[in-house]
Each structure stands twice: as C-alpha cells, then as structure tokens.
Design a protein around this motif. Structure first.
Motif, PDB file in Angstrom:
ATOM      1  N   UNK A  35       0.287  -1.351   0.095  1.00  0.00           N
ATOM      2  CA  UNK A  35       0.124   0.022  -0.006  1.00  0.00           C
ATOM      3  C   UNK A  35       0.526   1.689  -0.122  1.00  0.00           C
ATOM      4  N   UNK A  36       0.682   2.205  -0.248  1.00  0.00           N
ATOM      5  CA  UNK A  36       0.798   3.646  -0.799  1.00  0.00           C
ATOM      6  C   UNK A  36      -0.150   4.754   0.288  1.00  0.00           C
ATOM      7  N   UNK A  37       0.229   4.665   1.164  1.00  0.00           N
ATOM      8  CA  UNK A  37      -0.266   6.297   2.319  1.00  0.00           C
ATOM      9  C   UNK A  37      -0.468   7.049   1.899  1.00  0.00           C
ATOM     10  N   UNK A  38      -1.536   7.971   2.405  1.00  0.00           N
ATOM     11  CA  UNK A  38      -1.086   9.610   2.087  1.00  0.00           C
ATOM     12  C   UNK A  38      -1.225  10.108   1.201  1.00  0.00           C
ATOM     13  N   UNK A  39      -1.586   9.086  -0.105  1.00  0.00           N
ATOM     14  CA  UNK A  39      -1.783  10.228  -1.597  1.00  0.00           C
ATOM     15  C   UNK A  39      -2.178  11.352  -1.697  1.00  0.00           C
ATOM     16  N   UNK A  40      -1.856  12.705  -1.762  1.00  0.00           N
ATOM     17  CA  UNK A  40      -2.454  14.330  -1.687  1.00  0.00           C
ATOM     18  C   UNK A  40      -2.770  13.997  -2.630  1.00  0.00           C
ATOM     19  N   UNK A  41      -3.923  14.705  -2.848  1.00  0.00           N
ATOM     20  CA  UNK A  41      -5.126  14.924  -3.805  1.00  0.00           C
ATOM     21  C   UNK A  41      -4.526  16.608  -3.105  1.00  0.00           C
ATOM     22  N   UNK A  42      -3.089  17.573  -4.821  1.00  0.00           N
ATOM     23  CA  UNK A  42      -3.182  18.385  -4.085  1.00  0.00           C
ATOM     24  C   UNK A  42      -3.511  19.222  -5.883  1.00  0.00           C
ATOM     25  N   UNK A  63      -6.542  12.978   1.333  1.00  0.00           N
ATOM     26  CA  UNK A  63      -5.197  12.227   0.772  1.00  0.00           C
ATOM     27  C   UNK A  63      -6.445  10.398   0.847  1.00  0.00           C
ATOM     28  N   UNK A  64      -5.794   9.546  -0.028  1.00  0.00           N
ATOM     29  CA  UNK A  64      -6.168   8.704   0.049  1.00  0.00           C
ATOM     30  C   UNK A  64      -5.213   7.778   0.236  1.00  0.00           C
ATOM     31  N   UNK A  65      -5.172   6.270   0.743  1.00  0.00           N
ATOM     32  CA  UNK A  65      -4.196   5.202   0.760  1.00  0.00           C
ATOM     33  C   UNK A  65      -4.943   4.341  -0.781  1.00  0.00           C
ATOM     34  N   UNK A  66      -3.852   4.114  -0.951  1.00  0.00           N
ATOM     35  CA  UNK A  66      -3.904   2.677  -2.470  1.00  0.00           C
ATOM     36  C   UNK A  66      -3.431   1.486  -1.864  1.00  0.00           C
ATOM     37  N   UNK A 116      -1.270  -8.668 -13.926  1.00  0.00           N
ATOM     38  CA  UNK A 116      -2.552  -7.319 -13.559  1.00  0.00           C
ATOM     39  C   UNK A 116      -2.172  -7.053 -12.225  1.00  0.00           C
ATOM     40  N   UNK A 117      -3.221  -5.792 -12.177  1.00  0.00           N
ATOM     41  CA  UNK A 117      -3.436  -5.087 -10.901  1.00  0.00           C
ATOM     42  C   UNK A 117      -4.548  -4.665 -10.332  1.00  0.00           C
ATOM     43  N   UNK A 118      -4.474  -5.509  -8.734  1.00  0.00           N
ATOM     44  CA  UNK A 118      -5.707  -5.137  -8.043  1.00  0.00           C
ATOM     45  C   UNK A 118      -5.446  -3.900  -7.564  1.00  0.00           C
ATOM     46  N   UNK A 119      -6.506  -2.376  -7.413  1.00  0.00           N
ATOM     47  CA  UNK A 119      -6.295  -1.573  -6.940  1.00  0.00           C
ATOM     48  C   UNK A 119      -7.933  -0.905  -6.147  1.00  0.00           C
ATOM     49  N   UNK A 120      -7.510  -0.565  -4.895  1.00  0.00           N
ATOM     50  CA  UNK A 120      -8.685  -0.338  -4.232  1.00  0.00           C
ATOM     51  C   UNK A 120      -7.956   1.360  -2.855  1.00  0.00           C
ATOM     52  N   UNK A 121      -8.994   1.907  -2.996  1.00  0.00           N
ATOM     53  CA  UNK A 121      -8.598   3.384  -2.054  1.00  0.00           C
ATOM     54  C   UNK A 121      -9.048   2.683  -1.085  1.00  0.00           C
ATOM     55  N   UNK A 122      -8.460   4.073   0.311  1.00  0.00           N
ATOM     56  CA  UNK A 122      -9.556   3.891   1.215  1.00  0.00           C
ATOM     57  C   UNK A 122      -8.996   5.127   1.914  1.00  0.00           C
ATOM     58  N   UNK A 123      -9.811   5.494   2.701  1.00  0.00           N
ATOM     59  CA  UNK A 123      -9.707   6.777   3.627  1.00  0.00           C
ATOM     60  C   UNK A 123      -8.419   7.166   5.058  1.00  0.00           C
ATOM     61  N   UNK A 124      -8.478   5.095   5.555  1.00  0.00           N
ATOM     62  CA  UNK A 124      -7.596   5.689   6.383  1.00  0.00           C
ATOM     63  C   UNK A 124      -6.396   4.242   5.882  1.00  0.00           C
ATOM     64  N   UNK A 125      -5.013   4.007   7.168  1.00  0.00           N
ATOM     65  CA  UNK A 125      -4.487   2.323   6.914  1.00  0.00           C
ATOM     66  C   UNK A 125      -4.651   1.944   7.667  1.00  0.00           C
ATOM     67  N   UNK A 126      -4.949   1.312   8.512  1.00  0.00           N
ATOM     68  CA  UNK A 126      -5.402   0.014   9.572  1.00  0.00           C
ATOM     69  C   UNK A 126      -5.756  -1.342   9.027  1.00  0.00           C
ATOM     70  N   UNK A 127      -5.456  -2.434  10.497  1.00  0.00           N
ATOM     71  CA  UNK A 127      -5.693  -3.494   9.561  1.00  0.00           C
ATOM     72  C   UNK A 127      -7.287  -3.778   9.141  1.00  0.00           C
ATOM     73  N   UNK A 128      -8.215  -3.182   9.797  1.00  0.00           N
ATOM     74  CA  UNK A 128      -9.807  -2.939   9.896  1.00  0.00           C
ATOM     75  C   UNK A 128      -9.485  -3.246   7.495  1.00  0.00           C
TER      76      UNK A 128
END
Length: 162
Positions: free
Chosen positions: A6-13, A40-43, A53-65
């Motif tokens: 994952x890549x956390x805290x990708x900023x929409x600048x 920001x989003x976590x990828x 191939x890649x499977x990708x999803x966005x999340x607001x946070x980066x936790x175990x959940x």
C-alpha cells in the motif's frame, strides 16, 4: 501468487500555475511550489504474478480493518483458488489469524520472499510516483479517478511477472 502493498497518504494537491518572475526581469511559465490540499487517499494494490495485472482500491485510512476489506475484495476476485499472498512486515499485515481461518484458500508469505516482495512494493510506488508526478487535482475524487485510469491502462498491457 499475489504481491500486496500500500501507499498511504497520497495527497490531492491543486498546484498553483502561472508565471514566475526572475530577478533579471525574465518570466518562466509552469507550476510554482504553492498548492492547496484537497485530502488524502491510501492506495492498496495487489500484483498478480501470473498475469502482471493489478487489483487496486482506495481507502481513507490505513488500518488493519481497511487492509482486510481490501483482502476480502481480492479473494472475491479469485473464487475457489488457492492464493499465496506476499506481504511486508507492516503492522497491518500481521496478526490476521482470524481472517485466515475464515479464508482457508489464502495464506500469507512473509517478506523473506524478497524479490517478489520488492517487486510488489516497487509497483505501488511506481503507480503513485510516475503517474502522479507534476499533476494537479481539484478534488480527492479526481485523484482517485486518475489512479484508477492509470491502473486500467497498465492492466491493458500487463504481462506475467518474470
């Protein structure tokens, strides 16, 4: 076999554009260092070794959940198949025994599988780095759409990982 990272805290600048006046009186066009943040989003991304191939999803946070929600979507994409998932030693990737018991067709492989783990990590950083270099976004949704378009374009020409 999947490499997940994952890549956390990708900023929409939203970058300021226009002219930069130099002391000698000349002007340059381009982007300045001024910007406005739009969130920001976590990828989360999984590289399927067999197809590239890649499977990708966005999340607001980066936790175990959020990580386990992503893993649920990954296992749903491969119904009935035995999955070997290579992860690094991040805390969100550890202590998921309860989830593994509920998903007997999936097992996590530690970072000892260095080459594939590094390729998974490189892939996520590649997605975030090359795709986003010098871009400007006016909303978080616009950033996520840009990343999704990059993943789709990547998947169109994907080849098995060698």
């Amino acid at each position: 076999m999947l490499c997940v990272d994952e890549k956390p805290s990708i900023q929409a600048l939203e970058r300021a554009q226009g002219y930069l006046k130099l002391p000698n009186g000349r002007a340059l066009t381009g982007q300045s260092h001024d910007y406005k943040r739009h969130g920001t989003t976590t990828l989360f991304a999984a590289l399927e070794v067999a197809t590239g191939k890649i499977i990708a999803a966005h999340s607001k946070r980066r936790r175990r959940v959020e990580f386990l929600d992503f893993m649920n979507s990954v296992t749903a994409a491969f119904p009935g198949r035995k999955l070997h998932v290579i992860l690094d030693n991040l805390n969100t990737h550890k202590k998921n025994e309860h989830w593994l018991k509920a998903h007997p067709t999936c097992n996590f492989i530690s970072r000892r599988q260095r080459v594939l783990a590094q390729s998974g990590r490189g892939l996520v950083l590649d997605l975030a780095g090359q795709s986003l270099s010098g871009t400007s976004f006016t909303s978080l949704k616009q950033l996520q759409e840009h990343i999704d378009a990059y993943v789709n374009a990547y998947n169109d020409k994907a080849e098995p990982f060698v």
